[in-house]
Design an enzyme around this catalytic site. Sequence first.
Site, PDB file in Angstrom:
ATOM      1  CE1 TYR A  11      -4.048   1.663  -0.229  1.00  0.00           C
ATOM      2  CE2 TYR A  11      -3.503   2.682   1.879  1.00  0.00           C
ATOM      3  CZ  TYR A  11      -4.308   2.600   0.745  1.00  0.00           C
ATOM      4  OH  TYR A  11      -5.368   3.448   0.603  1.00  0.00           O
ATOM      5  CE  LYS A  63     -20.121 -20.579 -16.108  1.00  0.00           C
ATOM      6  NZ  LYS A  63     -21.221 -20.004 -16.887  1.00  0.00           N
ATOM      7  CG  ASP A  74     -27.927 -17.898 -14.848  1.00  0.00           C
ATOM      8  OD1 ASP A  74     -27.722 -18.583 -15.859  1.00  0.00           O
ATOM      9  OD2 ASP A  74     -27.759 -18.342 -13.698  1.00  0.00           O
ATOM     10  CB  ALA A  82     -37.130 -19.914 -30.256  1.00  0.00           C
TER      11      ALA A  82
END
Length: 763
Positions: free
Chosen positions: A39, A94, A137, A195
Site C-alpha cells: 500500500y 460459476k 443467467d 428459441a
Amino acid sequence: MSKVTKEAALLYHSQGKPGKIEVVPTKPYSTQMDLSLAYSPGVAEPCLEIEKDPQKAYEYTSKGNLVAVISNGTAVLGLGDIGALAGKPVMEGKGLLFKIFAGIDVFDIEVNEKDPEKFIQAVKAIAPTFGGINLEDIKAPECFEIENRLKAELSIPVMHDDQHGTAIISGAGLLNALEIQGKKIENVKIVVNGAGASASSCTKLYMMLGAKKENIVMVDSRGVINKKRTDLNESKKQFITDRDIDTLEEAMRGADVFLGLSKADVLSVEMIRSMNEKPIVFALANPNPEIAYDKAKSSRPDLIFATGRSDYPNQINNVLGFPYIFRGALDVRATCINEAMKLAAVYAIAGLAKKPVPDVVNAAYNLKRISFGPEYIIPKPLDPRLLTTVAPAVAKAAIESGAAAPIITDWDAYESKLRALMGYDNKMIRRFTEMAVQNPKRVVFAEANHANMLSAAVTAYQEGICFPILLGNTDYIHSVAEQNGLNLDGLEIVNLRSGEETERREKYAKILAQKRQREGITLDEAREKMFDRNYFGMMMVEVGDADAFITGTYTKYTETIQIAKDVIGIREGHKHFGAMHIMNTKKGTYFLADTLINRHPDSETLVDIARLARHAVKFFAHEPVMAMVSYSNFGADNTGSPVQVHEAVREMQENYPELAIDGEMQINFALNTTLRDKTFPFNKLAGKEVNTLIFPNLSSANSAYKMLLEIGLAESIGPIQMGLNKPIHFTDIESSSRDIVNLTTVAVLDAIVQEEISKSKQK
C-alpha cells in the site's frame, strides 16, 4: 450417484465461511516493509506506470487473471427470474468452476437492474477491473442486446455463456456424431426445439460450421417459426423457414438432427422413428431431457443420443468450454472472444474425443474402455487434458485472427504452465472423487473404532465414494459414533471375533494356510491370525468379499507390510512393493516414491520402485519425467547410496529407453531445469520439467513429503500403495479424517482398475 438433499445443499453453502469463494493475498504481508510496498507509499509506483501505459495493469495487478461473472438474475438456471441477490449462489458457483478447472480468479457481480441500457452502463463502468467478463443467467431477448453492445464497446473478452457455451460444446459433439454417422453437415436437415438465447446461438454456430439455413427448422412453444407467424421478435425472425409445416411432429419427419433446448417429454419415440436413417438427437433440457434416455435408445438402433446429464453417455456440459476459452483468451490479453476463437474451441474439443482416453478417466465409467464412437462423441468433463487442449487452441486463434498480441511464442512452455495449473487446489482428488462416485466399491475399514477412520468411513459413504465395511466390536463402534455425532445408517459392521464369524474365520484360515503352507504357516496358526483385524480384512479382499482395504491408524505399517505380502502377495514381475504420495503444489503436481515401505532399498529395489512409479504416474494421466535423487550428482560420489541410485538409473535407462529418467542428482538439480541443463547438458531430461522423484531411502522420501506438508507448500494424496496384487492401502496415526477419505477414493479407483484387469484375464 449420491442424492443432493435440501439439507445437504444448505449446509454446504453455510458451513465454515459462508459462500464458496474468497480472496487470498498473493504477496508477502508479514513485515512493515511488505505493507509499505503493498500500500502506501510503495503502491504509488505501479499506479504511475499504469497511468502512463494502461497495458502495465496486466503486469502490476490481477487484471490479467480476473473474470467478472455478472448477472441480473432474470434467468437463473431452471429457476427463472428470481432476482440478482437470489442468483448469487449460482454466480459464486460459476466462479468456483473457473478456479478449479482453469485457475482463473473471479469476482461475482450481481446487478439489480433489468433495464438493458442501465445494465450495460453499469458493466462498462466496472470493466477496467477485469481481464474478461462472463455474462450469466440473463433472459432473452435482452441478453442479445447486452452482449452485442458490451462486445462492441469494451476491449476485453465478453461472453454470455448461456448462449455460446452450449453452442460450442454441442457443435463439437455434432461434428463427431456426423462423422460417425457418415453424414456431411451441409446436407443434413436440423430441427431446433426451443428459441431462446442458447437455441439461437447454437443454430448460428452450426451454420458457421457448414449447416445450410434452408435445412434448419426452429420450433418454439407455439410451433414452427414460419412465414405464417405474426408474433415473432427480431431474434426469431432470422430463423423463419420456407417450409409449409406448423408442428414439431411435422418438422421431425425426415430430419437428420434434433437439438432440444426446451423442456422435458416433448419428443416422442414415434418422432424419432420418423427421422432419417442414422439420426442424431441432442436432448439438452435440464434436469430432464426432451425424451427419456431409455425411450430414445430403444426407439431405433442407429441413433446417436446426447443429453445434458452426467449419468448418461455423451453429456453436453458447458464446463467443457468456458473455463478453457477464457483461460486462452486471458493468456494472450485478447480484446474479445470472436468467432474464430469459438470455432477453435469447437474443433479442439471434437479432436480430443478422438484421442486415446487416459486410464484415470476410464476408471470413472465402470472401466469400460472408452473410445471414439456412438457413446463417446465428446470428452468427459473430468478429462484433465481439456485445459492443455482447448486453452492453447483458443489462444492461437486469438492471435491469428488479430484479436490479441502474440505474447505467447513458446507453446511448449505454455502447455507446461497449464499442466502446472492442474496440480493446484487439489483438483486431482476432486476428479478422483467424482470418478469413484460413478462406480463405488466395498471398502473395509480395519480400525473402525478409531474416531478419524470411522468419521472417514461415514463421510465416504455419504459422498457416495464407497460402501464401507467396518471391522470391530459392534457396541464399541456405535459408542464411538455416538461420541462423535456420526450416523452409521447404511454402514455394515463386521465383528470379526464374534461367534457369528466362526465359519468365515475357518474358511479364510484354510485358504491362507494352503496358500502359505510351504512358507511356515500351519492351519492352527492361520486360525489364530483370523482374529487379527488386518489378516481378516485383507482376506475379505483376497477372496472377493470386499474390494479394497484401509488400515494404519493404530497398527504399525511394518507389521501390516508383512501381512499384505502373506495374504495378498506382490504383483507378478516384481519382488517389492512401495508407496507413493501425490503432492499438489502451486508449482504443479509431483509424485514422490517410496514414502512408506522400503527402508534401505538396494539398486534392485529402487528399480522396482521406479517401475511401479512409472505405471502409477501414467495411470494418473501424467507422462512421467523421473529424477532419481541423492546427495550427489552423476557419479560425483562413488560410495554409499549414490552408487545404488546410479546403478538403478543405468538399468532403467537400458530397459526403458523411451522413459524420461535420469540421475543420480541432487533435488535442486532435479527441480531446476535451467540449472540442471546448464550444468549437466548431457542429462536425458533436457528441457523437461521433472514430475516424479524417486528417493534413495525411506528416510529422505518420508521427510521430504512431510516437510512440504508442514510448511504449507503442498497438499497430499496418499500413501498410495504400488505393487500389491489387490487394493490394500496404508494410512497412519497422523492422518486426518479427510486424509483417509482421500485415500479411500484412491483405493476405490485402484479396485476399479483391478476389476478391469481381472475381467480382461478371464476373456
